[in-house]
Design a protein around this motif. Structure first.
Motif, short mmCIF file in Angstrom:
data_model
loop_
_atom_site.label_atom_id
_atom_site.label_comp_id
_atom_site.label_asym_id
_atom_site.label_seq_id
_atom_site.Cartn_x
_atom_site.Cartn_y
_atom_site.Cartn_z
N LEU A 104 22.20 0.06 -8.87
CA LEU A 104 21.85 0.18 -7.46
C LEU A 104 22.94 -0.25 -6.49
O LEU A 104 22.74 -0.18 -5.28
N ALA A 105 24.09 -0.68 -7.00
CA ALA A 105 25.12 -1.25 -6.11
C ALA A 105 25.59 -0.25 -5.06
O ALA A 105 25.94 -0.64 -3.93
N ALA A 106 25.59 1.03 -5.38
CA ALA A 106 26.13 2.03 -4.45
C ALA A 106 25.21 2.33 -3.28
O ALA A 106 25.64 2.93 -2.29
N ASP A 107 23.94 1.92 -3.37
CA ASP A 107 22.97 2.26 -2.32
C ASP A 107 22.26 0.99 -1.86
O ASP A 107 21.27 0.57 -2.47
N PRO A 108 22.73 0.35 -0.78
CA PRO A 108 22.10 -0.91 -0.32
C PRO A 108 20.63 -0.76 0.05
O PRO A 108 19.90 -1.76 0.02
N SER A 109 20.19 0.45 0.39
CA SER A 109 18.78 0.63 0.75
C SER A 109 17.85 0.47 -0.45
O SER A 109 16.64 0.33 -0.27
#
Length: 288
Positions: A228-233
């Motif tokens: 999930l690191a690439a998408d903070p949402s």
């Protein structure tokens, strides 16, 4: 005073001392974290060694900052809480759905390798998580589940099902077979017996196993960072907390508030189901 009476009083006193000592070790860090989270940062900088918070200093601005959305200048932990809840509850539901029939089969059915099945389940823990991270990432990326909360929940299921089967198997084995035989005489199929008889009797074990799965999914960091690191949402609470701890401009009081937000749901859940964890629902079930 007899020797037995003396030993009873001595060990009783030692037990209280040990309980008090362990309670201090466990509660002091949490209480210190809570006190820091409600203290203004200027007061903390002026007197960092002072633990107690006066009524005039008490503030909840740190929690407002933590929970407020990023667009409003906050840290966005309300969104992280939602993501963590979805992943944890999804992993909980999927793990129990897979572990219950597997544990029942291991406890009641006769098949080749039944005695070695527990060892085989625990063999998965011989491999460190870092060794499994890259293959899982590649596989889920090809399946289109990279950056997905669903994919992360499935990864947690793979981690928790083996020990869940082991925990439930041991409890299913303690349920009297005569209870199931009585249900069969009343015309219940095996599936109906599991749903209407076995699962209600195994409620304490289901609670304990579910709490274990929830805690693992709620606190896990490595796979959440990888997926999930690439998408903070889509970040979970541990990822958001890591962001706070790595930010130089973030006050430590806000970091402590984020830590409290991470800890409180699990503690509250534990106390909500603690009676079910200790209650022996099968006591006397074979006496009817």
């Amino acid at each position: 005073m007899t020797r037995a009476r003396f030993e009873e009083r001595l060990f009783g006193a030692l037990r209280l001392v040990v309980i008090a000592f362990l309670a201090v070790i466990v509660l002091f860090p949490f209480c210190y974290m809570v006190l820091l989270s409600v203290k203004p940062i200027d007061r903390l900088l002026l007197d960092p060694g002072r633990l107690w918070v006066d009524a005039s200093e008490f503030t909840l601005d740190t929690y407002r900052d933590v929970l407020r959305s990023v667009d409003d200048g906050g840290q966005g932990f309300l969104l992280f809480l939602r993501n963590s809840a979805l992943v944890s509850l999804g992993a909980l539901a999927l793990s129990l759905a897979a572990a219950v029939p597997g544990a029942y089969a291991a406890a009641r059915l006769r098949f080749f390798g039944r005695r070695q099945i527990s060892t085989l389940f625990f063999a998965v823990y011989l491999f460190p998580a870092t060794l499994l991270a890259v293959p899982l990432f590649v596989m889920f990326a090809k399946m289109g589940l990279q950056g997905s909360l669903v994919g992360l929940a499935i990864v947690y299921v793979a981690q928790t099902v083996p020990v869940s089967v082991y925990m439930l198997r041991n409890y299913f084995a303690t349920i009297p077979v005569s209870v199931e035989e009585a249900a069969a005489l009343d015309g219940c199929s095996r599936l109906r017996t599991i749903w209407s008889v076995v699962l209600p009797l195994a409620a304490p074990s289901l609670m304990a196993t579910g709490l274990y799965v929830f805690m693992i999914a709620w606190n896990e960091f490595l796979f959440a960072l990888l997926f999930l690191a690439a998408d903070p949402s889509r970040w979970t609470v541990p990822l958001g907390l890591q962001q706070l701890s790595g930010g130089i401009e973030v006050p430590k009081t806000v970091l402590m508030a984020g830590s409290v937000v991470l800890t409180v749901p699990v503690v509250a859940l534990f106390y909500a189901v603690q009676r079910m964890l200790t209650e022996g629902l099968t006591t006397g079930a074979d006496k009817g």
